[in-house]
Structure formats: C-alpha cells, structure tokens
Design an enzyme around this catalytic site. Structure first.
Site, mmCIF file in Angstrom:
data_model
loop_
_atom_site.group_PDB
_atom_site.id
_atom_site.type_symbol
_atom_site.label_atom_id
_atom_site.label_comp_id
_atom_site.label_asym_id
_atom_site.label_seq_id
_atom_site.Cartn_x
_atom_site.Cartn_y
_atom_site.Cartn_z
ATOM 1 N N LYS A 1 29.721 56.039 59.488
ATOM 2 C CA LYS A 1 30.938 56.815 59.746
ATOM 3 C C LYS A 1 31.209 57.679 58.541
ATOM 4 C CE LYS A 1 34.587 58.039 62.003
ATOM 5 N NZ LYS A 1 34.092 59.425 61.818
ATOM 6 N N GLY B 1 35.156 65.517 60.459
ATOM 7 C CA GLY B 1 35.269 66.703 59.609
ATOM 8 C C GLY B 1 35.266 66.377 58.126
ATOM 9 N N ASP B 2 35.111 67.416 57.344
ATOM 10 C CA ASP B 2 35.280 67.383 55.892
ATOM 11 C C ASP B 2 35.524 68.864 55.532
ATOM 12 O OD1 ASP B 2 34.786 65.317 53.503
ATOM 13 O OD2 ASP B 2 33.962 67.207 52.832
ATOM 14 N N LYS C 1 27.297 60.467 55.797
ATOM 15 C CA LYS C 1 27.873 61.795 55.576
ATOM 16 C C LYS C 1 26.841 62.836 55.965
ATOM 17 C CE LYS C 1 31.732 63.439 53.845
ATOM 18 N NZ LYS C 1 33.042 62.799 53.669
ATOM 19 N N SER D 1 40.427 57.882 61.664
ATOM 20 C CA SER D 1 39.270 58.108 62.541
ATOM 21 C C SER D 1 38.893 56.809 63.251
ATOM 22 C CB SER D 1 38.069 58.598 61.732
ATOM 23 O OG SER D 1 38.146 59.982 61.499
HETATM 24 N N1 GLU Z 1 35.621 63.445 55.470
HETATM 25 C C1 GLU Z 1 36.637 62.448 55.414
HETATM 26 C C2 GLU Z 1 36.388 61.532 54.241
HETATM 27 O O1 GLU Z 1 35.932 61.985 53.214
HETATM 28 C C3 GLU Z 1 36.862 61.749 56.750
HETATM 29 C C4 GLU Z 1 35.659 61.106 57.370
HETATM 30 C C5 GLU Z 1 35.898 60.580 58.786
HETATM 31 O O2 GLU Z 1 36.987 60.713 59.318
HETATM 32 O O3 GLU Z 1 34.934 60.029 59.328
HETATM 33 O O4 GLU Z 1 36.639 60.360 54.241
#
Ligand code: GLU
Length: 448
Positions: free
Chosen positions: A93, A168-169, A129, A380
C-alpha cells in the site's frame, strides 16, 4: 555512521553497495537503522533471521516504459515504477508520485518509509510506492489522461485489492486516480474499487480522504503539544507547500485556533501576517491549478517573496508539507532560534539528517513524517474497509476514526521512546514501534 550499532553497521554498508547512487534511499535506511540497536539487543531472533537485511531489500521492483502522445502529436516516453516493499502486514500500500525528479532512489526511499508508517497505523497494510518522472505541470487534461491510461496499461497486471493498492502522492490527485481507475476497469472488466484509493466520492471514494494527510498531521502536532501541556491556541504557524497536504493542514490549524501566516510553492513564499485566506488558496490551487503568487493580486497587503525561504519567518509551529529535504541544518537552527517549539512533518522526509539532529538536540516536539503524516494512508485503509463492506461512512464518523488513529500513533511512539530510554524522541519511537510489528510478522511467516 557514529550512531549505528556495531551489530547493524555492516548491514548499512551492504545497502550502500547494493543500491549505488540512491542517496534518498540511503538516507531513509540510515535513519531507521540508527534507531534499531537496542531492538536487536532485546530481540536476538531478529538478527538470526536477518530481518533487517530482508526489510532493506524490496520484495519486488517493477520498472516499465510509459509511451504516450502529447497534444501536438509528438511521441513522449517516460519511465514508470512500482516498488513492492513489504507484504508482511497486508497488501502493498502506498501512493504514486508523478514528478520530474522521480527515479528509483526516490521511489525506494518512499516505499521503505511507507512500510513503517503503515505499520504504525495499526491497520492491515504492507508497504509500497510507485510513480513516474512524468511532469504534470503545464500538461493539458487530455495529456494527463493519455499518460495515466498508458501507465495503467502496464501497472494493472501487478495490482489488485489483495495484492497492491496504489493511491496518490505528489502530482497524483483525484483527477489522475479517476483516469487510472477507468483504464483498470476497462482492461480487467472488473469494477474493483478496492484496487486504488483516493477515488471520487460517487465511485467508491471515502469522505475525509482528501483532507486526511493534512488533518492527521495537525492532529499529531496537537497531541505533541498536549503532551507538553500546550495547544495550538494563538500559535503562529508556517506550512510549506500549497498542495493537498498543505491546504488541509492550514485548514485544521485554523480550526484548532492557530494562525498560519505563510505557505509556498517551488517558485516562492506567500506571507500574510493577518493569517492565510484559505478559500483563495483553494481557488488558485485546486480549481485554477495556478501558482501561489496569484494570492497577492487579490490580497495587496500580503507579501510574495520570489525564491524566498519560508523557514526564515518566525513561528512557533512549523509543518513542512512540500517535499523531501526541504529543511536543512541551517533552516532548522533558524527555526529553533526564532522560537519554534513544534515541527510536524506532512511531507515525507522533509528534514535532512543535520536538521533532525538540530531539532532533537533542542528537545523541541519533533514529529517525523512516518508518524505525523500517516493519516493519509490510514484513511486509505478506511476507504478499503468501506469498499470491502460496500459501505460509505459519514464525514464525522470517518474524521473521528482518523483522529483516534493519530492519537494512538502518538501514544505508541511516545511510550516506545520512553521504554527505550529516549523520552520525547518521536524518531526513535516511530522507527522502533513500526519495525517491531513488521519484524514479528516476518518471523512468524518463515523464510520467504
Ligand atoms: N502518498 C501518501 C503517503 O505518503 C498516501 C499513500 C496512500 O494513501 O496509500 O503516505
């Protein structure tokens, strides 16, 4: 490497040797390994089973070509990544980052941190990621759509609600998730909401997911302040960035009685001593997708400092919410000198190792990203729960769950720091607490 326990030192050297040039990944690994000396002394099994060496090696790394056509009819080629780091606690995730700076070292640092962050949430999610060196800035909506479709045409075969669940990121928000979800659905002929999070509210998304990272980071700082018998009330705050994390950090700071006087983008800083007008920032950034300098066209009393350094503005609370390594040792020293008493990281690894050292030595309340910004991924996981139950919860119910998760993360980090003889050190607390849960699961699963 003065701070890495002798038993672990060789492992870090091996990471350097096996992953040449990936400096952000090295930085993220070193920060965790520095905390683990007392853990392996207490749990020799983790050494025997080579848990640390295994955690430092992703379970799977996927790199692929992403060809697409721009509006002029010219062929463009980007590189796509998905690094599936750890499935010890649940399906991989973590978000997708679209930014020109993306290369394997950035995705691996983010994926590595994600494992510990996700563990800290207490929810059943592993770590991963992904992303691309695609630059969404200045691209038309159609170009973004074509890119997302091409990206998903490869990614779809690697993901699934029980396998790997991207979100997202930086550079990936609701619009991009929509295009990717559409393409996934088309290729697989499955309406599978649980495969991506951060979806739109009418097609499987969760209320509060948009606000979650910023709200969560602010709840975390609120807990750190409470632990010191203090609060946000009347505090002057800085929030770097002006994207999704920054916007909802500012919103929650204002709700909790603080005053946020500055934010930024990669071109400059907005300083508004009356307190930022968040509706205007939302209009500029979320609706018009323009630069933050437009703020002073409406509010003539505010200042735009082109190329400025936000950390030079005096504040009591600083919440870096832009990107990695945005606070160096000098910035950290300036913040402390100007009276900053709390730092909560909305971004991932925004403080350099020199900066972290300054905050820890000054004994201010310093909440590292993997604890402070875990609210995004936690929500999430709440979105996944709603999808699995074909349910959707109210805003109030979901926000309360998020707040409880952040209170719990704070408590665990705080108590772990105490237990390991470093009271108030949330870096140590977060690293140890996140690590132990993954390590125990890995021992239980055997050598895989
Ligand atoms: N990109 C976000 C983080 O750095 C959220 C990741 C997600 O919701 O899976 O944690």
């Amino acid at each position: 490497m003065a701070h890495v326990d002798q038993k672990i030192e060789g492992m870090y050297e091996e990471v350097l040797r096996r992953n040449p040039g990936e400096t952000e990944f090295h930085q993220a690994v070193l920060e965790v390994l520095e905390s683990l000396g007392p853990v392996v002394t207490k749990h020799p099994k983790f050494l025997e089973r080579k848990i640390i060496q295994r955690i430092c090696e992703p379970e799977r790394q996927i790199i692929f070509r992403v060809p697409w056509m721009d509006d002029k009819g010219e062929v463009q080629i980007n590189r796509g990544f998905r690094v599936e780091f750890s499935s010890a606690l649940g399906p991989y995730k973590g978000g997708l980052r679209f930014h020109p700076s993306v290369y394997l070292g950035i995705i691996k640092f983010l994926g590595f941190e994600q494992c510990f962050k996700n563990s800290l949430t207490g929810l059943p999610i592993g770590g991963g990621k992904g992303g691309s060196d695609f630059d969404p800035k200045g691209k038309s909506d159609d170009e973004v759509m074509r890119f997302c479709q091409s990206f998903m045409t490869e990614l779809y075969r690697h993901i699934g609600e029980h396998t790997d669940v991207p979100a997202g990121d930086i550079g990936v928000g609701g619009r991009e998730i929509g295009y990717m979800f559409g393409q996934y659905k088309r290729i697989t002929n499955r309406y599978e909401p649980g495969v991506l999070t951060g979806k739109g509210l009418t097609w499987g998304g969760s209320l509060v997911r948009t606000e979650a990272t910023g709200y969560g980071a602010t709840f975390f700082v609120n807990e750190m302040l409470k632990a010191r018998k203090d609060s946000f009330d009347g505090k002057t705050c800085l929030v770097s960035g002006s994207g999704n994390v920054a916007i909802y950090t500012i919103e929650k700071i204002h709700q909790l009685g603080g005053k946020c006087v500055a934010c930024s983008d990669s071109n400059g800083v907005i300083y508004d001593e009356k307190g930022l007008d968040l509706d205007l920032i939302k209009q500029i950034k979320e609706v018009e997708r323009r630069r933050i300098s437009d703020y002073v066209k409406i509010h003539k009393h505010a200042k735009y400092i082109a190329g400025g350094n936000i950390w030079e503005i005096p504040c009591q609370v600083a919440m870096p919410s832009a990107t990695q390594n945005e606070i160096n040792g000098k910035d950290a020293a300036t913040l402390v000198k100007n009276g900053c008493i709390a730092v909560g990281e909305g971004a991932n690894m925004p403080t350099t190792p020199e900066g972290v050292k300054v905050f820890l030595e000054a004994k201010i309340a310093y909440g590292p990203g993997k604890a402070a910004n875990a609210g995004g991924v936690a929500t999430s996981a709440l979105e996944m729960q709603q999808n699995a139950g074909r349910d959707s919860w109210t805003f109030e119910y979901t926000e309360k769950k998020l707040e409880d998760i952040m209170i719990n993360i704070h408590q665990n980090c705080f108590e772990t720091a105490d237990e390991y003889g470093a009271p108030g050190n949330y870096v140590l607390g977060a690293n140890i607490c996140g690590f132990i849960k993954i390590a125990n699961a890995m021992v239980a699963h055997g050598l895989i």
